[in-house]
Design an enzyme around this catalytic site. Structure first.
Site, PDB file in Angstrom:
ATOM      1  N   GLU A 135       0.886  -1.187   0.000  1.00 37.07           N
ATOM      2  CA  GLU A 135       0.000   0.000   0.000  1.00 37.07           C
ATOM      3  C   GLU A 135       0.911   1.221   0.000  1.00 37.07           C
ATOM      4  O   GLU A 135       1.159   1.849   1.014  1.00 37.07           O
ATOM      5  CB  GLU A 135      -0.961  -0.004   1.207  1.00 37.07           C
ATOM      6  CG  GLU A 135      -0.322  -0.199   2.566  1.00 37.07           C
ATOM      7  CD  GLU A 135      -1.280   0.209   3.702  1.00 37.07           C
ATOM      8  OE1 GLU A 135      -2.205   0.996   3.459  1.00 37.07           O
ATOM      9  OE2 GLU A 135      -1.073  -0.250   4.834  1.00 37.07           O
ATOM     10  N   GLU A 143       3.728   8.711  -4.403  1.00 36.14           N
ATOM     11  CA  GLU A 143       4.618   8.344  -3.296  1.00 36.14           C
ATOM     12  C   GLU A 143       5.617   7.271  -3.744  1.00 36.14           C
ATOM     13  O   GLU A 143       6.195   6.565  -2.934  1.00 36.14           O
ATOM     14  CB  GLU A 143       3.804   7.944  -2.063  1.00 36.14           C
ATOM     15  CG  GLU A 143       3.023   9.151  -1.494  1.00 36.14           C
ATOM     16  CD  GLU A 143       2.246   8.856  -0.217  1.00 36.14           C
ATOM     17  OE1 GLU A 143       2.399   7.758   0.341  1.00 36.14           O
ATOM     18  OE2 GLU A 143       1.477   9.740   0.214  1.00 36.14           O
TER      19      GLU A 143
END
Lengths: 651, 651
Positions: B451, B460
């Protein structure tokens, strides 16, 4: 060798003519061949056109060098930098749908520019964007521009505008949509934020767009005009020549420091020279002529046949596009040198003399000439030029004159005193060392003469000064000037915009500058802004002004980018005697005023057929006067110089 | 008194309802009358409407005071500031052709605002510009705004858009040309450079424009909605009510902290209350009801009948339109608190559990369930929520599982160890304290669970991390997520733009922010930007991306101003199990991600029917990854974040 010399010490960059060449890995030979052929520089492909990064085997790539044309050692550093403009591979296409081609293009572009930087080339020429979209090309180039040393990048743009009907001057550049090529350049440079190292090389085709459309380029950073041999016509003797339209264009480009580059194959069979006398021994050793020499000769001929630069223009060469802050003659005292320069403007003073003469004759009929003495006050007499002009007008019209010369600058008053003594004017001229707004005059004047005008008319506070002086003008007295009006017009002025931007602050974008405008495109006729009339007899007089103007840029110009407004003035000295710098009515051979330039913080893009709406305010506070300005159409700009925060004239 | 309370501790400004009043120089009476009538504040004219500066005799003006409604002493400072919004004289017209009227208007505007500042009023309401031009009004107001203390100025703008057919709700505001009133506001605020103290009070007429057109206002600083009694309908019982369209509008405005103001004369004959029970004793002393009480009651009814705010929305109230820098979880280690918050998102983990369960069943048929052990690696295990979800999926599907939990944050590893011990997972779970890009795995995985997604999916650096982890995934192994896509849409977001602008630098305009978008207008449907797929089996994989998008804003929206782009993601975890925040497909009740916002340095004005062309790049360097973005149509913007100069994510 340079194309010629237009005047003593001609330093214009446009004297140099280049040639576009094909890839040749024998760079020394390529250069000497073309330099001996008469060209000053070559556009030379740097990388073998067969190279594609994606075809390189990754495993072997570390042991092999990139296929550049020769090493840096094959030419001397000064040869590289003076005679070679790097030509970036023309196959690159950063906005292709093909991702591999896009990536290859990006890698190659970066490799070639890095190589050109390593060679300290002055410039590289970048291929024309292939489609109507150029965002990825611009993104990549903008990344490069951030860390680019001193090199210039010339983006190659064909001069095409669709309404003019494209003729296939060079099918290589034909592309879908047939956009106005200026739009392509404009998007590109907006994406790159007007980077000062990004400029244009224009490809000139066999058809030249309309004059208004072409004129846009005079405000852009065009460095080179590339003329393909296909664009030349053939004259009666079989030599290459250019159409009248092309000639006008090239001449205008010469005047804007644009260099010509000849491109393509020889397509004219030039007759062999029949006598030894017209053989240039340097360039035609053993009868050899460069195959494109006839084209070069024609370009040199165009350069040499240009009108010589008038003396005034030559004097002003160093001032072209150089931004100056306007004078503050009310707050500051002028220096002797400044007086010296202005006093040399004989045209201006002869206009004043004509105006005073007409006023004297109107005021005193011939029959009273010997009896009546006219009281004339020169307010802001400086070192006396208007006193002299007034006395000469009196002599010329045989009127009796009494002159008061009022001057606030004590240094100028010293000069005035010696002038009066020297000329023996003691009986006629009284010198008053005072600010005209404070002086308590012993009598009232028939005629008030002043020269308080700035480039924008009222911008040196002539209205405020003359309001102060009006107390001592007779009710029916005459003011010379009797009125003045400012004018503006929208301009493209890339160079000025970049100079202002380089300060990286708001203040410089909210300051009007005095500047000898040269590399600008004047996009519409001037329109009047503010008018002041003297004497002012209205009830509640105010020197505040507001003007809303709409400019309709001629449709055949195409889209434009407005960097600001050029400002001018015209003054009515007396009746039909005027004085001014508004282009359509400018007084010839007068050099006291350059135009003024009001910048816009963000350039405004105007589509064809869209009106440009502009607002100018003259605001007055207790200690200062200032302008505010803004654009409201096609879309609203911020208000400039609110409350005179960046620029004002002190009272 | 407030309209009601939507939830415990409702602090929304929209609870307050005001009333527009006529000039009355007995201010205390005016205020108490209306406050006792149930209103929270009054829009009160400050200056006698008969006053005109040009009618004042200059000689006597020094000895007389300006005709304001009472002195500052007639009310307490807190009464002035809490209950009075100053109403600037409605006759002023700064863009009149009549110069005297223009000058009178400028003087009066400055006098009244100075007076309101003296009284410390929170806000003044400014009359609607009279014509379609407002440049001089904006110039004057912009001068005032530069030195204005803390007061807000609400420019009164009717909500009109011509295509919708204007009905004469209030003929006072009818004007030539019938422009889209948003355009008027837009010009005004562009001229005033989005000044943060300049906002809008909207006049709502009896007809409401289309939903798309109205929605533009949700991105604007609207402070008040003024509803004239004429705009109310009459219900079966004779009481005033509003059309469905009006109700939706007012409800949306309530949700955007807009206060309602009732204006005009009572036009409904409200039946007298028949029983004492529905008489509010505070407001109806002795049976007295404020003549506009029925309208106020209806507005309160609308406020109270709104759907209660869902718990998640209430939790997120404090985050609305608050800009946060995106996390850098690769460079920085998350804090325990951050893990704590994210782990609470049960919806997210149940989606992961579903995905893992499906993958396990696909990978191991029922007949092999007791025999085959699946190797699952959680890369970026944090404090273990995905380990738990995976184990639960194994239990649920009765598959045998071996888990590697790889985590680079040594602090989280501490927690992981105690979790494993606490839960007795020692036989099943191996903890690896390492960056997944460096780990040398002892065996290959069947399933890789991660995740690593940010609000914009790949922001990210999930692609880079999973590329690094792919080495230890079996050739036919499964990545959960198996793909993710980012999305953007253009928005009007005045508040965000102003917050960014307040930093006065370039960096903040070139940074994407994580933000709970609330006061924004979403102007077009989202479009996909970048997609990443895992595992990635391509030949020369690259995580660089380039996307060109064209947004067609619905024509009935009218013109718009784009302050930037809202960004979202959607991830396919496995087959039909997805997770995301893209509005049309968002996973309900998931709170781990707010949207991202990419600002534009200069807002882009888009005319109706004109496409908006946008480019996004994902660029990768050796130490960082960054985005660049730009607009190329309707006109070109500068490239944002060139070379990642302002924002990047460290590798």
């Amino acid at each position: 060798m340079p194309l010629g010399e237009r005047y003593g010490g001609d330093k214009s960059e446009s004297r140099y003519c280049g040639i576009e060449t094909e890839f040749d890995d024998d760079m020394p030979n390529l250069l000497s061949y073309n330099v001996h052929g008469g060209f000053d520089f070559v556009l030379a492909t740097l990388m073998d056109p067969k190279y594609r990064p994606s075809l390189v085997d990754i495993d072997t790539s570390r042991s092999t060098a990139l296929p550049f044309a020769g090493s840096d050692l094959v030419l001397s550093p000064s040869q590289w930098s003076s005679h070679v403009v790097g030509k970036i591979s023309s196959w690159i296409d950063l906005d292709s749908e093909d991702e591999i081609l896009r990536q290859d293009s990006e890698i190659t572009l970066k490799q070639e520019i890095a190589w050109a930087s390593h060679l300290s080339l002055q410039a590289c020429i970048l291929p024309t964007p292939k489609g109507s979209s150029c965002a990825n090309y611009a993104r990549c180039l903008n990344q490069i521009l951030q860390n680019l040393g001193g090199m210039q990048l010339w983006l190659r743009i064909p001069m095409v505008k669709p309404e003019d009907g494209i003729e296939a001057g060079n099918p290589e550049y034909m592309r879908e949509g047939d956009v106005d090529s200026w739009e392509l350049w404009n998007s590109f440079r907006l994406l790159c934020e007007h980077h000062s190292q990004l400029s244009v090389a224009i490809d000139i085709w066999s058809s030249v767009p309309s004059a208004a459309s072409v004129a846009r380029w005079y405000g852009e950073p065009v460095r080179a005009a590339i003329i393909n041999t296909n664009s030349f016509l053939t004259n009666a003797k079989g030599y290459p020549c250019l159409s009248k339209r092309h000639q006008r264009l090239i001449t205008a480009f010469f005047d804007h420091s644009v260099q010509v580059v000849i491109s393509g194959q020889p397509v004219h069979k030039v007759p062999v020279a029949t006598s030894a006398s017209n053989v240039d021994t340097q360039n035609e050793v053993g009868g050899w002529r460069h195959p494109l020499k006839a084209y070069l000769d024609y370009v040199a001929f165009l350069y040499q046949k240009m009108d010589p630069l008038p003396e005034q223009e030559r004097f002003e060469l160093g001032y072209r596009d150089y931004l100056q802050s306007p004078l503050q003659p009310l707050m500051d005292n002028l220096e002797a040198q400044t007086y010296e320069i202005f006093e040399k403007d004989t045209v201006k003073y002869s206009q004043y003399q004509r105006a005073v003469a007409k006023a004297l004759v109107d005021r005193v009929p011939d029959e009273d000439a010997s009896r009546v003495t006219t009281v004339l006050m020169v307010v802001g007499a400086g070192r006396g030029p208007l006193v002299r002009a007034s006395l000469q007008a009196a002599e010329e019209t045989e009127r009796k004159l009494k002159v008061y010369a009022v001057e606030k600058n004590p240094n100028a008053v010293v000069t005035l005193h010696s002038l009066v003594k020297l000329e023996g004017w003691e009986q006629t001229v009284t010198i008053i060392s005072s600010d005209m707004r404070d002086w308590d005059a012993p009598e009232k004047a028939d005629i008030l003469v002043s020269e308080l005008l700035g480039s924008f008319g009222d911008n040196e506070l002539s209205p405020e000064c003359l309001d102060g002086a009006q107390r001592f003008l007779k009710e029916d007295g005459i003011s010379i000037p009797s009125s003045y009006t400012s004018f503006i017009q929208p301009v493209t002025a890339c160079k000025l915009y970049n100079d202002i931007k380089s300060h990286k602050d708001l203040v410089h974008f909210e300051t009007p500058y005095v500047v000898k405008l040269h590399r600008v495109a004047r996009l519409a006729n001037t329109q009047p802004v503010f008018t002041f009339t003297h004497p002012e007899h209205s009830d509640k007089p105010s020197n505040q002004r507001y003007k809303k103007l709409q400019f309709d840029i001629p449709e055949d110009t195409g889209a434009t980018l407005i960097h600001g407004f050029a400002g001018y003035f015209d003054a009515t000295l007396y009746k039909d005697v005027h004085l001014g710098i508004e282009p359509s009515t400018a007084t010839p051979n007068m050099f006291s005023w350059f135009p003024i330039f009001f910048p816009l913080r963000a350039p405004v893009y105007v589509k064809p057929g869209t009106p440009l709406e502009v607002h100018f305010w003259r605001c007055c506070g207790s200690t200062k006067v200032w302008y505010e300005w803004s654009v409201t159409a096609p879309s609203a700009s911020p208000l400039h110089n609110t409350n005179g925060r960046s620029y004002w004239v002190g009272l």
